[in-house]
Design a protein around this motif. Sequence first.
Motif, PDB file in Angstrom:
ATOM      1  N   GLU A  80      -5.305  -1.156  -6.765  1.00 14.24           N
ATOM      2  CA  GLU A  80      -5.159  -2.273  -7.695  1.00 14.24           C
ATOM      3  C   GLU A  80      -4.504  -1.879  -9.010  1.00 14.24           C
ATOM      4  OE1 GLU A  80      -5.424  -5.360  -6.810  1.00 14.24           O
ATOM      5  OE2 GLU A  80      -6.104  -4.734  -4.844  1.00 14.24           O
TER       6      GLU A  80
ATOM      7  N   ASP B  47     -16.225  -3.548  -0.386  1.00 14.03           N
ATOM      8  CA  ASP B  47     -14.836  -3.990  -0.261  1.00 14.03           C
ATOM      9  C   ASP B  47     -14.628  -4.765   1.036  1.00 14.03           C
ATOM     10  OD1 ASP B  47     -14.103  -2.671  -2.648  1.00 14.03           O
ATOM     11  OD2 ASP B  47     -13.557  -0.838  -1.554  1.00 14.03           O
TER      12      ASP B  47
ATOM     13  N   TYR C  54     -16.399  -8.139   0.772  1.00 12.02           N
ATOM     14  CA  TYR C  54     -15.656  -9.010  -0.141  1.00 12.02           C
ATOM     15  C   TYR C  54     -14.470  -9.638   0.596  1.00 12.02           C
ATOM     16  CZ  TYR C  54     -12.820 -10.655  -4.023  1.00 12.02           C
ATOM     17  OH  TYR C  54     -12.067 -11.459  -4.858  1.00 12.02           O
ATOM     18  N   GLY C  55     -13.714  -8.818   1.295  1.00 10.69           N
ATOM     19  CA  GLY C  55     -12.562  -9.325   2.036  1.00 10.69           C
ATOM     20  C   GLY C  55     -12.955 -10.353   3.070  1.00 10.69           C
TER      21      GLY C  55
ATOM     22  N   MET D 132     -12.099   2.489   1.125  1.00 13.95           N
ATOM     23  CA  MET D 132     -12.720   1.165   1.160  1.00 13.95           C
ATOM     24  C   MET D 132     -14.220   1.335   1.324  1.00 13.95           C
ATOM     25  SD  MET D 132     -10.313  -1.461   3.204  1.00 13.95           S
ATOM     26  CE  MET D 132     -11.240  -2.753   2.438  1.00 13.95           C
ATOM     27  N   THR D 133     -14.956   0.681   0.467  1.00 21.95           N
ATOM     28  CA  THR D 133     -16.411   0.710   0.548  1.00 21.95           C
ATOM     29  C   THR D 133     -16.896  -0.453   1.422  1.00 21.95           C
ATOM     30  OG1 THR D 133     -16.728  -0.749  -1.351  1.00 21.95           O
ATOM     31  CG2 THR D 133     -16.520   1.632  -1.813  1.00 21.95           C
ATOM     32  N   GLU D 134     -18.166  -0.410   1.756  1.00 21.70           N
ATOM     33  CA  GLU D 134     -18.765  -1.534   2.477  1.00 21.70           C
ATOM     34  C   GLU D 134     -18.630  -2.817   1.659  1.00 21.70           C
ATOM     35  OE1 GLU D 134     -20.649  -3.679   5.477  1.00 21.70           O
ATOM     36  OE2 GLU D 134     -19.723  -1.706   5.521  1.00 21.70           O
TER      37      GLU D 134
ATOM     38  N   GLU E 286      -3.640   4.350  -6.824  1.00 21.44           N
ATOM     39  CA  GLU E 286      -4.762   3.487  -6.447  1.00 21.44           C
ATOM     40  C   GLU E 286      -4.251   2.131  -5.987  1.00 21.44           C
ATOM     41  OE1 GLU E 286      -7.152   2.149  -9.923  1.00 21.44           O
ATOM     42  OE2 GLU E 286      -5.837   3.488 -11.033  1.00 21.44           O
TER      43      GLU E 286
ATOM     44  N   ASP F 104       0.825  -1.214   0.000  1.00 20.87           N
ATOM     45  CA  ASP F 104       0.000   0.000   0.000  1.00 20.87           C
ATOM     46  C   ASP F 104       0.858   1.262   0.000  1.00 20.87           C
ATOM     47  OD1 ASP F 104      -2.238  -1.571   0.013  1.00 20.87           O
ATOM     48  OD2 ASP F 104      -2.841  -1.091   2.066  1.00 20.87           O
TER      49      ASP F 104
END
Length: 174
Positions: free
Chosen positions: A45, A131, A134-135, A127-129, A43, A34
């Motif tokens: 990715e 994201d 998903y993790g 980070m979205t909800e 970004e 990161d």
Amino acid sequence: MTTLFLMVGLPGAGKTTRARQLAEEYRALRLTPDEWMIPLFGEAEADGKRDVLEGRMLWLALEAVKAGTNMVVDFGCWSRDERSAIRWLVEAEGACFRIVYLAVDEETQRARIAHRWATARAETLPMTEADIMYGRSHFEEPDASELGGGEAAGPPPGWADWRAWAADRWPSFA
């Protein structure tokens, strides 16, 4: 003995904070993707570039342990296969491998991610909800055998060894 510490856990678990502590305590070189992704690509990715960056970082980490330098690799490593491959590669170089797993509950994870975004926006990634979920749904938690240094698993079917698997997973590793 030269050691590679592999940080394992979800975003917001405290991996990078602990990685910094380990790097200081063991006079180790720390590699945190990161911290490279934002300055290089802006970004997280960037069209697969993270896998390319991680591959070169893994190559560098192995070169460093061969030279006697302790390493802290702060990738997160959500899959058991990733962790098994890195362990095999490190041990093949005659170095010690240690998983440092940091678990985090959902409430704490969300709070830490929100705090990081509010206080260090230039140093973190949004980070979205989706994201977060998903993790949580894709993370393979290390079991007791993996954490205790039990016998390493072999590569998945179709792979000659972990080195070949790693070269496919991280294209720039080979």
